[in-house]
Design a protein around this motif. Structure first.
Motif, PDB file in Angstrom:
ATOM      1  N   ALA A 379      32.584  10.572  97.245  1.00  0.00           N
ATOM      2  CA  ALA A 379      31.822   9.604  98.041  1.00  0.00           C
ATOM      3  C   ALA A 379      32.357   9.525  99.468  1.00  0.00           C
ATOM      4  O   ALA A 379      31.584   9.394 100.431  1.00  0.00           O
ATOM      5  CB  ALA A 379      31.884   8.225  97.381  1.00  0.00           C
ATOM      6  N   ASP A 380      33.695   9.611  99.628  1.00  0.00           N
ATOM      7  CA  ASP A 380      34.292   9.587 100.967  1.00  0.00           C
ATOM      8  C   ASP A 380      33.808  10.780 101.796  1.00  0.00           C
ATOM      9  O   ASP A 380      33.507  10.642 102.983  1.00  0.00           O
ATOM     10  CB  ASP A 380      35.828   9.623 100.870  1.00  0.00           C
ATOM     11  N   VAL A 381      33.770  11.940 101.149  1.00  0.00           N
ATOM     12  CA  VAL A 381      33.322  13.152 101.839  1.00  0.00           C
ATOM     13  C   VAL A 381      31.855  13.007 102.256  1.00  0.00           C
ATOM     14  O   VAL A 381      31.473  13.368 103.380  1.00  0.00           O
ATOM     15  CB  VAL A 381      33.510  14.394 100.947  1.00  0.00           C
ATOM     16  N   GLU A 382      31.037  12.456 101.367  1.00  0.00           N
ATOM     17  CA  GLU A 382      29.615  12.284 101.671  1.00  0.00           C
ATOM     18  C   GLU A 382      29.395  11.312 102.822  1.00  0.00           C
ATOM     19  O   GLU A 382      28.513  11.520 103.666  1.00  0.00           O
ATOM     20  CB  GLU A 382      28.858  11.805 100.422  1.00  0.00           C
ATOM     21  N   VAL A 383      30.191  10.251 102.864  1.00  0.00           N
ATOM     22  CA  VAL A 383      30.076   9.284 103.967  1.00  0.00           C
ATOM     23  C   VAL A 383      30.395   9.964 105.293  1.00  0.00           C
ATOM     24  O   VAL A 383      29.694   9.771 106.298  1.00  0.00           O
ATOM     25  CB  VAL A 383      31.030   8.082 103.734  1.00  0.00           C
ATOM     26  N   LEU A 384      31.452  10.771 105.300  1.00  0.00           N
ATOM     27  CA  LEU A 384      31.841  11.473 106.528  1.00  0.00           C
ATOM     28  C   LEU A 384      30.763  12.470 106.946  1.00  0.00           C
ATOM     29  O   LEU A 384      30.420  12.582 108.133  1.00  0.00           O
ATOM     30  CB  LEU A 384      33.169  12.194 106.317  1.00  0.00           C
ATOM     31  N   ALA A 396      22.181  20.128 111.783  1.00  0.00           N
ATOM     32  CA  ALA A 396      22.294  19.846 110.343  1.00  0.00           C
ATOM     33  C   ALA A 396      22.788  21.052 109.545  1.00  0.00           C
ATOM     34  O   ALA A 396      23.670  20.929 108.691  1.00  0.00           O
ATOM     35  CB  ALA A 396      20.944  19.364 109.798  1.00  0.00           C
ATOM     36  N   ALA A 397      22.216  22.228 109.818  1.00  0.00           N
ATOM     37  CA  ALA A 397      22.591  23.426 109.054  1.00  0.00           C
ATOM     38  C   ALA A 397      24.070  23.765 109.244  1.00  0.00           C
ATOM     39  O   ALA A 397      24.775  24.089 108.279  1.00  0.00           O
ATOM     40  CB  ALA A 397      21.718  24.607 109.479  1.00  0.00           C
ATOM     41  N   SER A 398      24.535  23.681 110.484  1.00  0.00           N
ATOM     42  CA  SER A 398      25.935  23.994 110.772  1.00  0.00           C
ATOM     43  C   SER A 398      26.877  23.001 110.099  1.00  0.00           C
ATOM     44  O   SER A 398      27.942  23.379 109.585  1.00  0.00           O
ATOM     45  CB  SER A 398      26.179  23.990 112.287  1.00  0.00           C
ATOM     46  N   ILE A 399      26.480  21.730 110.105  1.00  0.00           N
ATOM     47  CA  ILE A 399      27.325  20.691 109.492  1.00  0.00           C
ATOM     48  C   ILE A 399      27.387  20.876 107.982  1.00  0.00           C
ATOM     49  O   ILE A 399      28.460  20.782 107.373  1.00  0.00           O
ATOM     50  CB  ILE A 399      26.788  19.294 109.858  1.00  0.00           C
ATOM     51  N   GLU A 400      26.255  21.169 107.363  1.00  0.00           N
ATOM     52  CA  GLU A 400      26.231  21.407 105.915  1.00  0.00           C
ATOM     53  C   GLU A 400      27.122  22.597 105.557  1.00  0.00           C
ATOM     54  O   GLU A 400      27.876  22.559 104.571  1.00  0.00           O
ATOM     55  CB  GLU A 400      24.799  21.674 105.442  1.00  0.00           C
ATOM     56  N   LYS A 401      27.037  23.644 106.364  1.00  0.00           N
ATOM     57  CA  LYS A 401      27.848  24.839 106.122  1.00  0.00           C
ATOM     58  C   LYS A 401      29.335  24.530 106.285  1.00  0.00           C
ATOM     59  O   LYS A 401      30.169  24.964 105.474  1.00  0.00           O
ATOM     60  CB  LYS A 401      27.438  25.945 107.097  1.00  0.00           C
ATOM     61  N   TYR A 402      29.665  23.753 107.326  1.00  0.00           N
ATOM     62  CA  TYR A 402      31.061  23.402 107.577  1.00  0.00           C
ATOM     63  C   TYR A 402      31.653  22.644 106.388  1.00  0.00           C
ATOM     64  O   TYR A 402      32.741  22.970 105.903  1.00  0.00           O
ATOM     65  CB  TYR A 402      31.160  22.544 108.839  1.00  0.00           C
ATOM     66  N   PHE A 403      30.930  21.640 105.898  1.00  0.00           N
ATOM     67  CA  PHE A 403      31.447  20.837 104.788  1.00  0.00           C
ATOM     68  C   PHE A 403      31.518  21.646 103.499  1.00  0.00           C
ATOM     69  O   PHE A 403      32.398  21.412 102.662  1.00  0.00           O
ATOM     70  CB  PHE A 403      30.589  19.585 104.598  1.00  0.00           C
ATOM     71  N   GLU A 405      32.088  24.968 103.311  1.00  0.00           N
ATOM     72  CA  GLU A 405      33.124  25.999 103.401  1.00  0.00           C
ATOM     73  C   GLU A 405      34.521  25.430 103.600  1.00  0.00           C
ATOM     74  O   GLU A 405      35.515  26.105 103.315  1.00  0.00           O
ATOM     75  CB  GLU A 405      32.798  26.960 104.550  1.00  0.00           C
ATOM     76  N   ARG A 406      34.615  24.195 104.107  1.00  0.00           N
ATOM     77  CA  ARG A 406      35.933  23.640 104.426  1.00  0.00           C
ATOM     78  C   ARG A 406      36.206  22.331 103.691  1.00  0.00           C
ATOM     79  O   ARG A 406      36.768  21.392 104.245  1.00  0.00           O
ATOM     80  CB  ARG A 406      36.042  23.423 105.942  1.00  0.00           C
ATOM     81  N   ASP A 407      35.810  22.316 102.449  1.00  0.00           N
ATOM     82  CA  ASP A 407      35.978  21.095 101.655  1.00  0.00           C
ATOM     83  C   ASP A 407      37.436  20.669 101.580  1.00  0.00           C
ATOM     84  O   ASP A 407      37.759  19.488 101.725  1.00  0.00           O
ATOM     85  CB  ASP A 407      35.419  21.310 100.247  1.00  0.00           C
ATOM     86  N   SER A 408      38.334  21.633 101.369  1.00  0.00           N
ATOM     87  CA  SER A 408      39.754  21.278 101.218  1.00  0.00           C
ATOM     88  C   SER A 408      40.335  20.703 102.503  1.00  0.00           C
ATOM     89  O   SER A 408      41.097  19.730 102.465  1.00  0.00           O
ATOM     90  CB  SER A 408      40.564  22.502 100.778  1.00  0.00           C
ATOM     91  N   SER A 409      39.969  21.281 103.657  1.00  0.00           N
ATOM     92  CA  SER A 409      40.508  20.776 104.920  1.00  0.00           C
ATOM     93  C   SER A 409      39.902  19.417 105.267  1.00  0.00           C
ATOM     94  O   SER A 409      40.584  18.551 105.834  1.00  0.00           O
ATOM     95  CB  SER A 409      40.256  21.772 106.058  1.00  0.00           C
ATOM     96  N   VAL A 410      38.624  19.215 104.908  1.00  0.00           N
ATOM     97  CA  VAL A 410      37.985  17.913 105.129  1.00  0.00           C
ATOM     98  C   VAL A 410      38.687  16.846 104.300  1.00  0.00           C
ATOM     99  O   VAL A 410      39.013  15.749 104.782  1.00  0.00           O
ATOM    100  CB  VAL A 410      36.485  17.969 104.764  1.00  0.00           C
ATOM    101  N   ARG A 411      38.966  17.156 103.046  1.00  0.00           N
ATOM    102  CA  ARG A 411      39.642  16.204 102.167  1.00  0.00           C
ATOM    103  C   ARG A 411      41.077  15.934 102.630  1.00  0.00           C
ATOM    104  O   ARG A 411      41.571  14.803 102.518  1.00  0.00           O
ATOM    105  CB  ARG A 411      39.630  16.704 100.725  1.00  0.00           C
ATOM    106  N   ALA A 412      41.742  16.969 103.140  1.00  0.00           N
ATOM    107  CA  ALA A 412      43.109  16.782 103.638  1.00  0.00           C
ATOM    108  C   ALA A 412      43.125  15.833 104.826  1.00  0.00           C
ATOM    109  O   ALA A 412      44.007  14.968 104.945  1.00  0.00           O
ATOM    110  CB  ALA A 412      43.709  18.128 104.025  1.00  0.00           C
ATOM    111  N   SER A 413      42.134  15.977 105.702  1.00  0.00           N
ATOM    112  CA  SER A 413      42.040  15.099 106.869  1.00  0.00           C
ATOM    113  C   SER A 413      41.743  13.662 106.442  1.00  0.00           C
ATOM    114  O   SER A 413      42.336  12.710 106.967  1.00  0.00           O
ATOM    115  CB  SER A 413      40.950  15.604 107.811  1.00  0.00           C
ATOM    116  N   LEU A 414      40.830  13.499 105.493  1.00  0.00           N
ATOM    117  CA  LEU A 414      40.513  12.166 104.981  1.00  0.00           C
ATOM    118  C   LEU A 414      41.730  11.527 104.318  1.00  0.00           C
ATOM    119  O   LEU A 414      41.996  10.337 104.490  1.00  0.00           O
ATOM    120  CB  LEU A 414      39.361  12.252 103.980  1.00  0.00           C
TER     121      LEU A 414
END
Length: 434
Positions: A379-384, A396-403, A405-414
């Motif tokens: 849910a935290d990832v979805e909010v971000l 939108a397409a670039s943001i969807e691709k970023y999230f 492909e980089r799920d682990s780095s997004v979660r680390a930052s959160l």
């Protein structure tokens, strides 16, 4: 249908265990070696092509005689790979780098043994992270700060005009041609044409601008300087260089008047509005600086009170990133040349302590997240992601691709953000007096 591989009957023993590395001995019994050898020779026989026989029809005794080395290598690779993977799974070891297989003892028909060195995460239990005492700097904005910023704006919007001065002074800008030499040989990257030099700005090589004081327009002058003993390029450190300089222009700075017209040039209605905008920006900057200082104090306290070893591979990777970043900056400034190995070695030595601290801090933050159940949720990832999409509807397409492909780095930052907020909320923060 997927084939389920039968576990190997291995004998495993821990030879040495350190915080970030474990060394194990692994032995595979001769019966398993024989079984694997038979399987491999059967596979080779099915594809073997020998004179006088159709492919796959050569007798096994000839196959064993002609393909013994290929079979040996295949048996060794198969059994070591299976056994190593099995040991890692059974002991639930999360590896940092590819495990190192060493001291292999192998003969056909005999037990196969080897040692396995595995770099692993240290077991970290964070302590002393609640009630950290920190001092938050004052965020008050004074009139002197506003005045200083306004003067800096005037400086940045100043124009350069030809000076009537007969000689170069500290307040001048000069356009020069120069060529540097060490021991009579041209200095790589040490020459330029039409170079604009601010006489009032500290130079990388002390003495260069001082050596031009008093020079006249069109004068040619030899300026001798000494490179600092700790200069980035070790082959120049502590040596004297001579720069042949030709003075082409002497300029001086003309500041704009601090009035309504100046404010309008900057897109504001009046000087009063400009001063208010400057104050607002300073307040934001001071708040951000104070928050950063609090963060640094908390992190340093954690590091000082939680000592443990970290995996060398991760330190080396962080060191590589920090060194490359610094090297790129120095190259953009013209202070070093691309591919300067000596400068890189010097920077690595200086940067290593910071790299080690960065890796240790990452483990501490992860440990605190686990201990306090602060790991980010889906849910935290979805909010971000939703926030990013709302703010950048055309990407939108670039943001969807970023999230994706980089799920682990997004979660680390959160996670880091959550832990920092937790640490701040549980710290004893005292605000410094104005």
């Amino acid at each position: 249908m997927e084939t389920i591989e039968k576990p190997l009957p291995t004998k495993t023993k821990v030879l040495k265990e350190e915080p970030c590395e474990i060394t194990l001995s692994v032995e595979i019994p001769k019966e398993e070696v024989t079984r694997e050898t038979d399987t491999v020779f059967q596979q080779i026989q099915a594809r073997a092509s020998l004179p006088g026989f159709r492919t796959g029809k050569a007798p096994m005794d000839l196959v064993r005689k002609n393909f013994v080395e290929r079979a040996r290598q295949t048996v060794l690779e198969n059994l070591v790979s299976r056994a190593a993977g099995q040991v890692l799974r059974e002991r639930k070891l999360k590896t940092i780098d590819t495990p190192r297989v060493e001291k292999i003892e192998f003969e056909m028909g005999k037990p196969l043994s080897f040692t396995l060195r595995v770099e692993k995460d240290p077991e970290v239990k964070a302590k002393d992270y609640k009630g950290i005492k920190v001092t938050k700097p004052s965020t008050a904005v004074t009139e002197d700060m506003v005045s200083k910023t306004l003067e800096e704006l005037r400086e940045r919007n100043a124009s350069l005009t030809a000076s009537t001065a007969a000689q170069i002074g500290k307040n001048h800008f000069v356009v020069i041609d120069f060529e540097g030499k060490i021991e009579g040989k041209p200095l790589p990257g040490g020459s330029a044409k039409n170079y604009l030099l601010d006489m009032n700005t500290p130079q990388t090589i002390a003495g260069f601008s001082d050596g031009l004081l008093g020079a006249a327009l069109a004068e040619q002058r030899a300026v001798t300087v000494t490179f600092p003993a700790d200069y980035t390029r070790k082959e120049w450190a502590g040596k004297q260089a001579v720069f042949d300089v030709s003075v082409k222009e002497i300029k001086e700075k003309k500041l704009p008047a601090l009035d309504d017209e100046f404010a309008k040039d900057l897109g504001l209605a009046s000087l009063t509005d400009l001063k208010q905008k400057v104050r607002e920006n300073l307040e934001k900057e001071e708040t951000a600086k104070a928050d950063k200082e609090v963060e640094e104090q908390i992190y340093q306290y954690l590091l000082d009170h939680n000592a443990f070893a970290v995996p060398p591979t991760l330190v080396e990777e962080r060191l590589r990133v920090l060194t490359q970043r610094t090297m790129a900056g120095l190259q953009r400034q013209g202070l070093i040349q691309p591919g300067d190995k000596q400068a890189e070695t010097t920077l690595r030595d200086r940067t290593r302590p910071q790299a080690e601290k960065d890796v240790r801090l990452s483990y501490l933050l992860k440990a605190i997240a686990g201990q306090e159940k602060l790991e980010p949720t889906d849910a935290d990832v979805e909010v971000l992601k939703k926030k990013a999409l709302d703010e950048n509807k055309d990407q939108a397409a670039s943001i969807e691709k970023y999230f994706a492909e980089r799920d682990s780095s997004v979660r680390a930052s959160l996670m880091e953000g959550k832990v920092l907020e937790f640490l701040k909320n549980n710290a004893k923060i005292k605000t410094a007096k104005d």
